[in-house]
Design a protein around this motif. Sequence first.
Motif, PDB file in Angstrom:
ATOM      1  N   VAL A  51       3.848  -7.108  -4.932  1.00 21.12           N
ATOM      2  CA  VAL A  51       5.258  -7.312  -5.303  1.00 21.12           C
ATOM      3  C   VAL A  51       5.945  -5.953  -5.505  1.00 21.12           C
ATOM      4  CG1 VAL A  51       6.834  -8.278  -7.005  1.00 21.12           C
ATOM      5  CG2 VAL A  51       4.789  -9.560  -6.343  1.00 21.12           C
ATOM      6  N   LEU A  52       5.260  -5.083  -6.236  1.00 19.35           N
ATOM      7  CA  LEU A  52       5.807  -3.750  -6.491  1.00 19.35           C
ATOM      8  C   LEU A  52       6.090  -3.016  -5.175  1.00 19.35           C
ATOM      9  CD1 LEU A  52       6.340  -1.789  -8.932  1.00 19.35           C
ATOM     10  CD2 LEU A  52       4.041  -0.903  -8.541  1.00 19.35           C
ATOM     11  N   ASP A  53       5.143  -3.093  -4.248  1.00 17.57           N
ATOM     12  CA  ASP A  53       5.317  -2.434  -2.948  1.00 17.57           C
ATOM     13  C   ASP A  53       6.462  -3.067  -2.160  1.00 17.57           C
ATOM     14  OD1 ASP A  53       3.251  -0.753  -3.510  1.00 17.57           O
ATOM     15  OD2 ASP A  53       1.795  -1.726  -2.202  1.00 17.57           O
ATOM     16  N   ASN A  54       6.579  -4.385  -2.223  1.00 18.71           N
ATOM     17  CA  ASN A  54       7.670  -5.042  -1.489  1.00 18.71           C
ATOM     18  C   ASN A  54       9.023  -4.563  -1.994  1.00 18.71           C
ATOM     19  OD1 ASN A  54       5.825  -6.504  -0.016  1.00 18.71           O
ATOM     20  ND2 ASN A  54       5.975  -8.347  -1.278  1.00 18.71           N
ATOM     21  N   ILE A  55       9.135  -4.469  -3.306  1.00 15.32           N
ATOM     22  CA  ILE A  55      10.412  -4.003  -3.870  1.00 15.32           C
ATOM     23  C   ILE A  55      10.646  -2.545  -3.494  1.00 15.32           C
ATOM     24  CG2 ILE A  55      11.646  -3.512  -6.022  1.00 15.32           C
ATOM     25  CD1 ILE A  55      10.509  -6.076  -7.160  1.00 15.32           C
ATOM     26  N   ALA A  56       9.607  -1.737  -3.591  1.00 15.02           N
ATOM     27  CA  ALA A  56       9.753  -0.325  -3.230  1.00 15.02           C
ATOM     28  C   ALA A  56      10.170  -0.187  -1.765  1.00 15.02           C
ATOM     29  CB  ALA A  56       8.441   0.421  -3.489  1.00 15.02           C
ATOM     30  N   ASP A  57       9.578  -0.985  -0.886  1.00 15.00           N
ATOM     31  CA  ASP A  57       9.920  -0.897   0.541  1.00 15.00           C
ATOM     32  C   ASP A  57      11.363  -1.316   0.797  1.00 15.00           C
ATOM     33  OD1 ASP A  57       7.477   0.086   1.200  1.00 15.00           O
ATOM     34  OD2 ASP A  57       6.640  -1.815   1.890  1.00 15.00           O
ATOM     35  N   LEU A  58      11.788  -2.342   0.078  1.00 12.36           N
ATOM     36  CA  LEU A  58      13.167  -2.809   0.232  1.00 12.36           C
ATOM     37  C   LEU A  58      14.147  -1.716  -0.242  1.00 12.36           C
ATOM     38  CD1 LEU A  58      14.141  -6.433  -0.753  1.00 12.36           C
ATOM     39  CD2 LEU A  58      15.659  -4.531  -1.237  1.00 12.36           C
ATOM     40  N   VAL A  59      13.820  -1.107  -1.348  1.00 12.59           N
ATOM     41  CA  VAL A  59      14.655  -0.013  -1.870  1.00 12.59           C
ATOM     42  C   VAL A  59      14.674   1.145  -0.867  1.00 12.59           C
ATOM     43  CG1 VAL A  59      14.800   1.761  -3.663  1.00 12.59           C
ATOM     44  CG2 VAL A  59      14.348  -0.631  -4.300  1.00 12.59           C
ATOM     45  N   ARG A  60      13.487   1.468  -0.353  1.00  6.14           N
ATOM     46  CA  ARG A  60      13.346   2.562   0.626  1.00  6.14           C
ATOM     47  C   ARG A  60      14.225   2.311   1.854  1.00  6.14           C
ATOM     48  NH1 ARG A  60       7.782   2.653   0.233  1.00  6.14           N
ATOM     49  NH2 ARG A  60       7.754   4.481  -1.115  1.00  6.14           N
TER      50      ARG A  60
END
Lengths: 583, 583
Positions: A51-60
């Motif tokens: 989940v953390l990575d998904n949010i980070a990727d979306l932000v990126r």
Amino acid sequence: MLLRMSTLFLRTLREDPADAEVPSHKLLVRGGFVRRAAPGVYTWLPLGKLVLDNIADLVREEMNGIGGQEVLLPALLPREYYEASNRWTEYGDTVFRLQDRKGADYMLGPTHEELFTLLVKGEFTSYKDFPVVLYQIQEKFRDEARPRAGILRGREFHMKDAYSFDIDDAGLQRSYDLHRGAYVRIFDRLGLKYVIVSAMSGSMGGSASEEFLAETEYGEDTFVRSTGSDYAANVEAVRTPAPPHLPVEGLPEAVVHHTPDTPTIQTLVDFLNGAALGREFTAADTLKNVLVKTRRPGEAAWEILGIGLPGDREVDMKRLEAAVYPAEVALLDEADFAAHPYLVKGYVGPNALLANKLRYLVDPRIVEGTVWTTGADQHDHHVVDLVCGRDFTPDGTIEAAEVREGDPSPDGTGTLYTARGIEIGHIFQLGRKFTDTFGLDALGPDGKPKRVTMGSYGIGVSRLVAAVVEQSHDDKGIVWPRSVAPADVHVVGTGKGEQIEVAVRLAEELAAQGVRVLVDDRKGVSPGVKFTDSELLGIPTTVVVGKKLAEGLVELRDRAGGGHSEIALDATVATVAALVKDA
Amino acid sequence: MLLRMSTLFLRTLREDPADAEVPSHKLLVRGGFVRRAAPGVYTWLPLGKLVLDNIADLVREEMNGIGGQEVLLPALLPREYYEASNRWTEYGDTVFRLQDRKGADYMLGPTHEELFTLLVKGEFTSYKDFPVVLYQIQEKFRDEARPRAGILRGREFHMKDAYSFDIDDAGLQRSYDLHRGAYVRIFDRLGLKYVIVSAMSGSMGGSASEEFLAETEYGEDTFVRSTGSDYAANVEAVRTPAPPHLPVEGLPEAVVHHTPDTPTIQTLVDFLNGAALGREFTAADTLKNVLVKTRRPGEAAWEILGIGLPGDREVDMKRLEAAVYPAEVALLDEADFAAHPYLVKGYVGPNALLANKLRYLVDPRIVEGTVWTTGADQHDHHVVDLVCGRDFTPDGTIEAAEVREGDPSPDGTGTLYTARGIEIGHIFQLGRKFTDTFGLDALGPDGKPKRVTMGSYGIGVSRLVAAVVEQSHDDKGIVWPRSVAPADVHVVGTGKGEQIEVAVRLAEELAAQGVRVLVDDRKGVSPGVKFTDSELLGIPTTVVVGKKLAEGLVELRDRAGGGHSEIALDATVATVAALVKDA
């Protein structure tokens, strides 16, 4: 992606953790997304990491979309750069500090304005190099006095921090607007309900600043909204509308009254109403003068500040602190009163302050022509009918009075009411605070150096995980939006071997189509437990391979809507793959 | 992916940084991949971040391939867990320590065995839950005494650390072998030349352990290889082959000689050869007894240790330290000699040690039946023809003597020589050191608790960036292997507007095909500067859009091979996309 629950490092819990008060904390721990390692310090388990990575990727993605360039700065920040900006001192207890084996001082980065400024100064020299937007997604550290609510307010957390560098104010405004747009897209894609509020910039200094607050009853940020418009603001940022000035001509003379034993507003009002002065007094008719002292960073001496406000309002310390920032505020002690004998406790009026050249600022409601009852600067005496602009002239105004529900909205439409939210994003026009500190100039087209101007833009990436859960859960568990869910589909095989085998086969076929799948292939676990886990984990779509398998049917469940439907086993992969793709 | 050099946050440097000694440090700074923020602490600029991410993703892929599950633990580690394992003390100055505002002690994580053990203990309870492999890719912190060589040995760096948990030794061996295989694939895919050496496990304790060393002349790890086989080992791990025991029968009696003023091996040999004893003596005939003292962790008292070794060899302190680990070692001081008057400086023999119950360990070459000249435990006296196993019996052997080029290889084939390398990976069979500390048991099929056994596996992710550059560069710059290059193709538009326009168009078309492209679209920069930058940056393939554009031709350059060829502009996208895909 295919995760198998038979081997996944996951144990769900039926009970809420003892230290958890807010839904996101309870559910993220119960669902095996995070585990506490120390106060305010968490471990991310496999599903939580996804989940953390998904949010980070979306932000990126959105940051890259506005031309942001990703870099990565260290967490260990040498003292010298923070001395230069004075933040080594200003941060006080709120940061972690340490020394290396040689005794050199470091802090663990809470935010990185100093190093980014120096970084840009090291590389870019010409106006042609600008604008530039740099960002990082990184672990940050803050020594919160009261870490709380799981990952909502931790001491080690993940942030996206971005910094824009422009050669002029118009450029900064463009960079700011680009970030604002990116933030709107990010929070929209996360399916969050949020407001954008005007904000004071706290320890960041600078001017224009807005916060993105996810609305939730457990948010620790209070903000105000208008009943009649889109107006929303941090309490610190509310600008009190000033009433029109009134004519002073024809107003009665100020008269000093002996008002024995009336050091508080209530005792004063009671006395006046008992004194047959021919009119009724309320607390709002009195002018309360609150004395504090302030000290600017780097200075040793405190300066006394008198704050005048209507007697029916208290000073809001957070608004006061924001108003005098970067100076700090303290209350007067006995020594201060001893040093200024003309300040008569309980009976302080404007004139003793002004006559003695002490700074006197008033609430914006106290305008020329308003009439007040206030201290007469002698024990047991007050003055009635003291007129602002005639009998005293304050040094200016200050936003220090509390904001109340029902106050008129600063935009002129509706009245204010209070709401709560979680700060998920913050955008600042920092201006030249840090570029002045480090002398970051760009050579202009005319060959002359031009001071660069700067913005800073933060998103609480790990906090977003909790904010999403706060807004998206029910009594059974989490309801992940597909954009951040740890998987698209949860295939649950119930009962005996064949159903599990089919579930695994379906999961593999779906994964081959690019669908992110979690399969419950556990043997010897009851269907009830599997369904309970599935609802707790909150994957958007569930495929149940159960009893109807004998008839060639599986069940499709929608976590958010709660809908159930049966579909043919043969059609499952195509149906689910299409459903995920269209989402 | 499409990066434009006109806006990229990148400034290459023509000069080597003053503090740089090794090629990777020079080139990564000159190429704008990293910048120094503090001693041993670096910032990753956009191109460097891409390389770092590529390596992390490659590592992640192979870790997932062996069933590893990614998690993320905090950097802030509470003291209590490290007290339990005694590493709070053992780490000494090598970690960063800090206190929070309440005075609680933390260290910044150098490695995470303790927390992983506790994490697994918190979730898993049955033998059916095992094996499990957890890993993280994370920033680590070590307070190196001498941070050096840029990111090769930093104080804040990126590591992949993995931990396996098994219920029995066979399981641990399988997990270990899986990691070994994954590491081989990772380093092969990175195109590295490396050796796998037997290693002592240092502060990790445990038994089987191997290091992966990337071979380079600037590596700070010395290891030995065999001239005749694949044997390679850390110097600390070299096991000296013991010669066969010899019969003691018929050997001459030991005789004490007055050997005035011979406290050193050389003075002794000279004296004996001048003494007409009927034979020639060399240093190798003498038995040197070195006295040290050791202290086990947590104990106050030091214990004297005598080490016997052939007089032509020195004690290698690193081998000695590894041999006595976890005890620490110190030299004797005057007080120690005063307390043990039978230890006669310069004339210490085995028998004073043994007679006084001091521990006496010898080099493995000193076996039964070997004949020695050594100290006679009285000033100015030595004993000749002292026979091991007849005249003295050591308490055991110790690997403390230096290893020399030309020593026989421990595997019996060839002789040893010295090489240098960079430690890029390390795999350990930790065993039950940490599971004993924290009582991590799994309930066995028989209902009885079984102590879990553990492995730990590290890869220096940021160090790999430097290791790749150390092995893959030339005098013009870096030569990135395609697996980690920040881009697949560098499109360089030289000269005037049209060439740059075509370069940008080509770049966009390639990016649309999924090729990762860096385009040099800078105006007003000479072709020479662009080519120099291109070689420094080291992207595997370069497409030059230059003068031949008028003839419909562009140039294709291969960074690694140095080959140049001209191809038709129209064929460029297809050709380059195919080239990248096939690689």
